[in-house]
Design a protein around this motif. Sequence first.
Motif, PDB file in Angstrom:
ATOM      1  N   ASN A 120      -5.005  -9.132  -4.952  1.00 58.64           N
ATOM      2  CA  ASN A 120      -3.999  -9.471  -3.958  1.00 58.64           C
ATOM      3  C   ASN A 120      -3.820  -8.279  -3.017  1.00 58.64           C
ATOM      4  O   ASN A 120      -2.912  -7.464  -3.176  1.00 58.64           O
ATOM      5  N   GLY A 121      -4.720  -8.166  -2.049  1.00 57.39           N
ATOM      6  CA  GLY A 121      -4.740  -7.018  -1.158  1.00 57.39           C
ATOM      7  C   GLY A 121      -3.505  -6.882  -0.298  1.00 57.39           C
ATOM      8  O   GLY A 121      -3.079  -5.769   0.026  1.00 57.39           O
ATOM      9  N   LYS A 122      -2.894  -7.992   0.088  1.00 51.08           N
ATOM     10  CA  LYS A 122      -1.707  -7.931   0.942  1.00 51.08           C
ATOM     11  C   LYS A 122      -0.568  -7.207   0.246  1.00 51.08           C
ATOM     12  O   LYS A 122       0.107  -6.365   0.841  1.00 51.08           O
ATOM     13  N   ALA A 131     -11.474  -0.360   0.385  1.00 58.84           N
ATOM     14  CA  ALA A 131     -11.075  -0.830  -0.946  1.00 58.84           C
ATOM     15  C   ALA A 131     -10.459  -2.223  -0.866  1.00 58.84           C
ATOM     16  O   ALA A 131     -10.740  -3.100  -1.697  1.00 58.84           O
ATOM     17  N   LEU A 132      -9.613  -2.454   0.144  1.00 59.56           N
ATOM     18  CA  LEU A 132      -8.982  -3.766   0.296  1.00 59.56           C
ATOM     19  C   LEU A 132      -9.997  -4.843   0.673  1.00 59.56           C
ATOM     20  O   LEU A 132      -9.893  -5.983   0.228  1.00 59.56           O
ATOM     21  N   LYS A 179      -1.200  -3.439   0.095  1.00 65.97           N
ATOM     22  CA  LYS A 179      -0.943  -2.770   1.375  1.00 65.97           C
ATOM     23  C   LYS A 179       0.552  -2.614   1.633  1.00 65.97           C
ATOM     24  O   LYS A 179       1.018  -1.545   2.058  1.00 65.97           O
ATOM     25  N   VAL A 180       1.326  -3.676   1.375  1.00 66.04           N
ATOM     26  CA  VAL A 180       2.774  -3.613   1.592  1.00 66.04           C
ATOM     27  C   VAL A 180       3.406  -2.550   0.687  1.00 66.04           C
ATOM     28  O   VAL A 180       4.278  -1.789   1.115  1.00 66.04           O
ATOM     29  N   ALA A 181       2.945  -2.481  -0.567  1.00 64.90           N
ATOM     30  CA  ALA A 181       3.477  -1.490  -1.501  1.00 64.90           C
ATOM     31  C   ALA A 181       3.186  -0.070  -1.027  1.00 64.90           C
ATOM     32  O   ALA A 181       4.046   0.814  -1.102  1.00 64.90           O
ATOM     33  N   PHE A 182       1.969   0.160  -0.520  1.00 59.29           N
ATOM     34  CA  PHE A 182       1.625   1.502  -0.038  1.00 59.29           C
ATOM     35  C   PHE A 182       2.472   1.898   1.166  1.00 59.29           C
ATOM     36  O   PHE A 182       2.984   3.025   1.238  1.00 59.29           O
TER      37      PHE A 182
END
Length: 452
Positions: free
Chosen positions: A311-313, A448-449, A316-319
């Motif tokens: 779950n790449g989205k 990576a994503l 990204k949001v977490a980072f």
Amino acid sequence: MNDDKEFLGTQPIGKLLFKFALPTLAAQLINMLYNIVDRIYIGHIPHVGAAALTGVGVCMPLIMIVSAFAALVGFGGSPRASICLGKKDTESAEKILGNCFTMQVIVSIVLTVIIFVWNKDLLLAFGASENTIEYAHSYMSLYALGTLFVELTLGMNAFITTQGFAKTGMYSVLIGAVANIILDPVFIFVFNMGVRGAALATIISQGLSCIWVVSFLCGNKTFIRIRKKNLKLIPKVILPCLALGSATFIMQASESVISVCFNSSLQKYGGDMAVGAMTILTSVMQFAMLPLQGFGQGAQPIMSYNFGAKNGKRVKVAFLLLLKVCMIYAVLLWGCVMLFPKIFASIFTTDAALIAFTARSLRAYLAVLFLFGIQISCQMAFNSLGRAVESIIVAVVRKFVLLIPLIYIVPHIFTADQTLAVYMAEPIADTIAVTFTAILFSIRFKKALSEI
């Protein structure tokens, strides 16, 4: 705590980050108290406080090495276990946990023997002088006996927080910290044990934390458990964990090497006063770094689990949320240090000369603290995604390629005040390192994503 371990992939990112980060942050701040409380009490020992504080400061390289080995195993194994949980592979996660537990025990035995036998020679090499070696040796000889407790507490606690049990991880540290704060003055002042009392208080405190951590990981409340069948070391299980943990190990162990470099260079240009100030600067640096690492460790289970779940989205949001929080904290703390350096210095000593010297040095040493939010966020994200190579590169560049050479180069450039020039090596190295890390991360994070 939600009994469904899939909550890491379903609950709102912001809610999860603060749910994990706040207890983890509290744990990091509490953990910092182990050494800082020792230094505060030691610095206030009548008549010998300043010399004793400097002596214990010389012990920090060895203590950092002990912590670094805990991180090598724990911070390398826990993200991989979390990724396995994201893939719904609990069996592999438990194999990682069991192998890491065994490795921590082996490392503890080896370190205990080395430190107990050779600590005096190491302390002299690390910058102890004739005036401070007695205090350093007294502290470290006793501290060495508690190495097993330190390794298991720090290393295995990572497997608690990575599953989302952030409050339990906080309690692991809180138990030891409270015990340490209570026992320190008793052993140091009431029993008149001096620095040996501080070391004994730390050993007992870490022992209590160790019992809590191991009991939890062997119990029924955890998603993954220490099982006898998984304790036998398997190369294909433990080696990838050590590879991933090597970046954190380099970051922490390099602090030991850097401490030696700073102490030797400062002893040359500024004597015991400069080395004593470095002990305080290191403490303030911990105050800056540990909360940032706490935020990062709070975000790690979210990024690792969702990366494993493809779950790449959410990754990204977490980072991006982690980056924002870390930058705000770093800027606020930098402002406090620049405005009130004497307040930070006076926490650790009542010596007026040392306070004045440290206040001036602190502003130079932490001149670019506001950039640390970027550095830590990127490093923790690399680790969370299992990117061992990138994590190692970032750690090596900042510490070995930049900082260590600059410690010796800068005093020859700014010759007007060579002692201050030694401290200036830190902000110069950090500025270059953050720039490099940000560029590398922007490239590798997208790749990576795209892979998931």
